[in-house]
Structures are given as structure tokens and as C-alpha cells.
Design a protein around this motif. Structure first.
Motif, mmCIF file in Angstrom:
data_model
loop_
_atom_site.group_PDB
_atom_site.id
_atom_site.type_symbol
_atom_site.label_atom_id
_atom_site.label_comp_id
_atom_site.label_asym_id
_atom_site.label_seq_id
_atom_site.Cartn_x
_atom_site.Cartn_y
_atom_site.Cartn_z
ATOM 1 N N THR A 1 -1.215 33.498 -10.976
ATOM 2 C CA THR A 1 -0.440 34.722 -11.151
ATOM 3 C C THR A 1 0.294 34.731 -12.483
ATOM 4 O O THR A 1 0.309 35.747 -13.199
ATOM 5 N N ALA B 1 -2.150 35.400 -15.191
ATOM 6 C CA ALA B 1 -2.584 36.800 -15.173
ATOM 7 C C ALA B 1 -1.515 37.712 -15.768
ATOM 8 O O ALA B 1 -1.830 38.675 -16.481
ATOM 9 N N ALA C 1 -4.550 42.484 -6.324
ATOM 10 C CA ALA C 1 -4.401 41.061 -6.635
ATOM 11 C C ALA C 1 -3.749 40.310 -5.479
ATOM 12 O O ALA C 1 -4.156 39.186 -5.136
ATOM 13 N N ASN D 1 -2.992 47.182 -10.594
ATOM 14 C CA ASN D 1 -3.857 46.347 -9.746
ATOM 15 C C ASN D 1 -3.073 45.293 -8.976
ATOM 16 O O ASN D 1 -3.651 44.325 -8.490
ATOM 17 N N THR D 2 -1.753 45.479 -8.841
ATOM 18 C CA THR D 2 -0.925 44.497 -8.144
ATOM 19 C C THR D 2 -1.339 44.345 -6.686
ATOM 20 O O THR D 2 -1.515 43.229 -6.183
ATOM 21 N N ARG E 1 -6.275 39.920 -2.713
ATOM 22 C CA ARG E 1 -7.276 38.900 -3.048
ATOM 23 C C ARG E 1 -6.723 37.502 -2.786
ATOM 24 O O ARG E 1 -7.418 36.659 -2.184
ATOM 25 N N GLU E 2 -5.505 37.231 -3.252
ATOM 26 C CA GLU E 2 -4.931 35.898 -3.054
ATOM 27 C C GLU E 2 -4.702 35.594 -1.579
ATOM 28 O O GLU E 2 -4.856 34.448 -1.152
ATOM 29 N N GLN F 1 -3.616 40.646 -17.397
ATOM 30 C CA GLN F 1 -4.653 40.923 -16.401
ATOM 31 C C GLN F 1 -4.049 41.537 -15.147
ATOM 32 O O GLN F 1 -4.703 42.304 -14.454
ATOM 33 N N LEU F 2 -2.805 41.181 -14.866
ATOM 34 C CA LEU F 2 -2.114 41.670 -13.681
ATOM 35 C C LEU F 2 -1.082 42.702 -14.099
ATOM 36 O O LEU F 2 -0.111 42.384 -14.783
ATOM 37 N N VAL G 1 2.435 34.651 -5.312
ATOM 38 C CA VAL G 1 2.202 35.918 -6.019
ATOM 39 C C VAL G 1 3.500 36.709 -6.187
ATOM 40 O O VAL G 1 3.825 37.194 -7.274
#
Length: 474
Positions: free
Chosen positions: A354, A357, A371, A367-368, A374-375, A362-363, A430
Motif C-alpha cells: 500500500t 502504491a 484496492a 481506485n481505493t 483486492r487485498e 498507483q493508489l 491498507v
């Protein structure tokens, strides 16, 4: 930006550098032995073939108490390029031994960004003395750079660049470059500016060299360019270079005027610094430099450990609450660190991903949610795998001592606790850096403390609580 030199292997031989282009320990000792024996000429002869970066490495590998003597022995080789390559702590020690006029002379030979890197860490009074010893135009450039925030584009940029008006022809540009010896020799692009000195385009050197002299520079330049605000953080600058594959970029002030440029060789250093900084901050270390004074390292690290001491009281309190259960079944005390430890490692994995990212953009807000989802899915799979293994292992190992029924219940308890802790650890891994980042704090600074505290607490609470509720103890 320092001068481009031949690869060190072109000057140094196998007696000086190993297969990884690092100075051999025996070579370093030979140089220092000659210095200690008073053979300054011999030491200088050994050091002279080295690349400036290797000379800087030589000083970094030399014990602090032997550096002054080495500096005296090879004083004429300690030029501006060596200081530009040197570790900050080592350079600061050597600079302290020089007179202001000597520092001013070294700084005047460097590009503005490298000169600022040398002067900015000096004490205010020493800074003023060095600046007073510099030429007025050089002093003005350094003072302007120092007026910008630390780690900003204004500190990073160099003022030496080539800028021409749009109405010039290619021939005018070539005559200008050839007719002015004071112009910088290290550049890849020519900036085209309007009468207000605002950049309106760039022209690569290859275009200039291959275009007829009569063509207007405005006809061959590209108007699309990436402009860097002078107050932009250096980490954001590095991300722009990475995203748009830049070799150099113009830096503009609040009015849009061209005030400098940043080149990719400086960005390489920034990327390395920022990556190292995030990794060190996750461990509670500010600088993490082996040349940093012991007391400075102590001060930066002990604050983290004291904070960690207080957060460790939370899981300790949970263990205390279940002291009766542990007393009835001492086996719980042996197993509960496994739940907390695996959960902590799972949280650290998610935290590292995290933070990286966030650092590389990237984060983002867009897209939070994806993400986080996904985690959590990864954590569910990891948790299920580890829980199955530990549950079966505990059931089999302790079936003879506890009996099949109690061993099975204990296996189910530790499996459920492990699954719970791994998923919670991922969520915290995260959410902790995200929360700190949204609050304007560095997500690498304190995230690991929160992750450790929560994974230990949840691990102990889930395991001991489920053991008590299941009837294993009571």
C-alpha cells in the motif's frame, strides 16, 4: 548535475576495484597506510586514476578520524565533482574543515543544484560566510534556491539552461551556441520562450542539428511539454519524469516564467532517496545512514521505540485479562505468539504494498475501494491456507497429550483465530496508510506501529477469547 565521466574501469585497474566496481578493502588500506606513513605522493598516485565517484567512496570507507589526513594528502584531487558524489554526512564533516573561501570555490564550480546540496546543510552563520565569498551572480542564484522549500523543485533545479525566442531561425540558435563560451554544455533540449520568458515549447538538439539553418525554430519545436512548478515536491517531480519518460523538464515560477530545468540524472538520485526513505520510515529510522553520528541515530530511533513501547501495552493488557485461562492451559501461551506473528507479517506485507502504491500514485481516490477489496481477497486466501495448516498441525501434534476431542477443538480455535487475524491485518495494512495519507501525514511514518499493535491485540484476543468460549478452559 555533475560532469559525465568515463566508466571507472577505463581509469582504474583490478587492484583498485572488484568485479562489482567497488573499491577493494586492501586498496583502501594501502592508501590509508601510505597517508599514515607520511607518503602523501604515494597515496595521491594511487587515488589519482579513480573516478570522482570512487574518490568519494574512498572517503566514505575511511574511518572518520582518518579522513582529515587523507583529505590533506589528496587535497588537489578533492574537486567539486568529488564533493557532488559524496555521502551527505561525510561531505559535511569535510566541509567543516574547509575555509569559507574554499567552500565557495567548490560551490562555484558546480551546477546550482549541486552547490545548493552542499550549502543547505551548513549552519546559518557558515552559510552566510560562504555566500559572502562567492561572486554576486552565483550568490544570488544560491540564495534564491535556498528560499524555496526543502525537497522542492526549486532546490532541485539548475539555472544553467538554453532558452531562445520563437522568432529565431535554426541558424541563429547555432550561432548563439557557438558564440557564447559561458553557456552551459550539459543540456539535451533548447527551451523556446515568449517575450515574457514563459516557455512555449522545446526543441531537441537532434532536431537543431538536422534542420536547415533558414528554418524558424518555432516551426520545428514541440509545443507539448511537461512544466514543473517551482514549489512541487521532489517526489512528485520524480513521478512526472517516470510517467512521461522525460530527459529534462522546464521549471516555472508562479507567473509561469522559466526559472530553471531539472534533468533525469538528478531524478535517479531522488527516486533512490525516496524509495530508501519509505523503507526506513517503515522501520522507524529517519536517515538510516551508516555515516550518521551515533547520537543522531539514537535520537531518531529511540522516539519510535518509546512509541512502540506504549502501543505494546495494549496487547499485553489483553493477555493479562486472560491470565486465568493461560494458567489453566499453559499450552495457550506457547501457541498465541504464532497467531500474532503470522498476522503481523501479513499486515506488513499489505502495508508495504500500500505504501509503495501511494508513493508511486498507483493508489488514488478513484481506485481505493478496488484496492481494498483486492487485498482482502488475497488475505482471505492466505488466511485460509495458513489456518488450515496450523489447525491440522495442532490437532495432530497434541492429539496424544490432550485427547482427540480437545486437540481438535484447539486446532479449530487456532485456525479461526489465525483466519480472523490475517484478514484484520490486511484491512489495517491498507486502511492505516490510507488514513494517514488522507490526513496529510506521511503514510510510511507511523503505519507499522498501528499494524503491529492491532495484529497483536486481535491475535491474542481472538485466540484466547475463542479458547475460553469453546470450553477448552473455563
Amino acid at each position: 548535475m555533475s560532469d559525465v565521466r568515463p566508466h571507472p574501469a577505463a581509469a582504474a585497474d583490478d587492484t583498485q576495484l572488484d568485479e562489482d566496481d567497488r573499491l577493494r578493502p586492501e586498496f583502501v588500506e594501502e592508501v590509508l597506510d601510505r597517508v599514515e606513513a607520511g607518503d602523501a605522493e604515494g597515496a595521491r598516485a594511487l587515488v589519482e586514476p579513480l573516478h570522482p565517484a570512487d574518490v568519494a567512496d574512498l572517503f566514505e570507507l575511511t574511518p572518520a578520524d582518518r579522513r582529515p589526513a587523507l583529505a590533506v594528502a589528496v587535497a588537489d584531487l578533492l574537486d567539486a565533482d568529488v564533493f557532488a558524489e559524496m555521502n551527505d554526512w561525510v561531505r559535511e564533516d569535510l566541509i567543516d574543515e574547509l575555509e569559507p573561501a574554499q567552500v565557495a570555490e567548490i560551490a562555484s564550480e558546480l551546477d546550482t543544484d549541486d552547490a545548493v546540496a552542499i550549502i543547505e546543510d551548513m549552519e546559518p552563520e557558515d552559510q552566510r560566510e560562504v555566500l559572502r565569498a562567492m561572486e554576486p551572480d552565483e550568490r544570488a542564484a544560491i540564495e534564491e534556491a535556498l528560499s524555496y522549500p526543502e525537497e522542492s523543485a526549486g532546490r532541485l533545479m539548475q539555472r544553467e539552461l538554453i532558452a531562445v525566442p520563437e522568432h529565431w531561425t535554426v541558424g541563429d540558435v547555432l550561432d548563439y551556441l557557438r558564440g557564447h563560451d559561458e553557456l552551459t554544455t550539459d543540456f539535451w533540449e533548447i527551451y523556446v520562450v515568449d517575450p515574457g520568458h514563459r516557455p512555449i515549447g522545446t526543441c531537441k538538439l537532434s532536431w537543431v542539428l538536422r534542420t536547415p539553418r533558414s528554418i524558424c525554430i518555432g516551426d520545428v519545436m514541440t509545443r507539448e511539454q511537461t512544466l514543473i512548478p517551482v514549489d512541487m515536491d521532489q517526489e512528485e517531480v520524480a513521478l512526472r519524469f517516470q510517467k512521461y519518460a522525460l530527459i529534462s523538464a522546464a521549471v516555472v515560477d508562479g507567473a509561469g516564467r522559466l526559472v530553471g530545468m531539472i534533468t533525469v540524472d538528478d531524478i535517479v538520485h531522488i527516486i533512490q532517496e525516496e524509495a530508501s526513505e519509505d523503507a526506513l520510515l517503515l522501520s522507524g529510522v529517519d536517515e538510516g545512514d551508516i555515516n550518521e553520528p551515533v547520537l543522531d541515530s539514537y535520537k531518531s530511533r529511540v522516539r519510535w521505540l518509546i512509541s512502540n513501547l506504549f502501543t505494546a501495552l495494549v496487547p499485553a493488557s489483553i493477555v493479562y485479562l486472560f491470565g486465568g485461562s493461560i494458567a489453566q492451559m499453559a499450552l495457550l501461551a506457547a501457541l498465541m505468539p504464532i497467531v500474532a506473528g503470522v498476522g503481523g507479517n501479513a499486515g506488513t506485507q499489505t502495508l508495504a504494498v500500500t505504501v509503495r502504491a501511494l508513493a508511486t500514485n498507483q493508489l488514488t481516490r478513484s481506485n481505493t475501494a478496488r484496492a481494498i477489496g483486492r487485498e482482502l481477497r488475497v488475505a482471505f486466501l492466505n488466511g485460509a491456507t495458513v489456518a488450515l495448516l496450523i489447525g491440522l498441525g495442532v490437532s495432530l501434534v497434541f492429539s496424544l497429550t490432550l485427547g482427540v476431542s480437545d486437540a481438535t477443538r484447539l486446532g479449530l480455535v487456532i485456525a479461526a483465530a489465525m483466519m480472523t487475524n490475517v484478514v484484520v491485518a490486511a484491512a489495517v495494512g491498507v486502511l492505516a496508510p490510507l488514513t494517514l495519507e488522507r490526513a496529510g501525514a506521511d503514510p510510511a511514518v507511523a503505519s507499522s506501529i498501528f499494524v503491529t499493535m492491532i495484529t497483536d491485540s486481535i491475535g491474542f484476543l481472538a485466540f484466547l477469547g475463542l479458547a475460553t468460549a469453546s470450553g477448552l478452559v473455563g
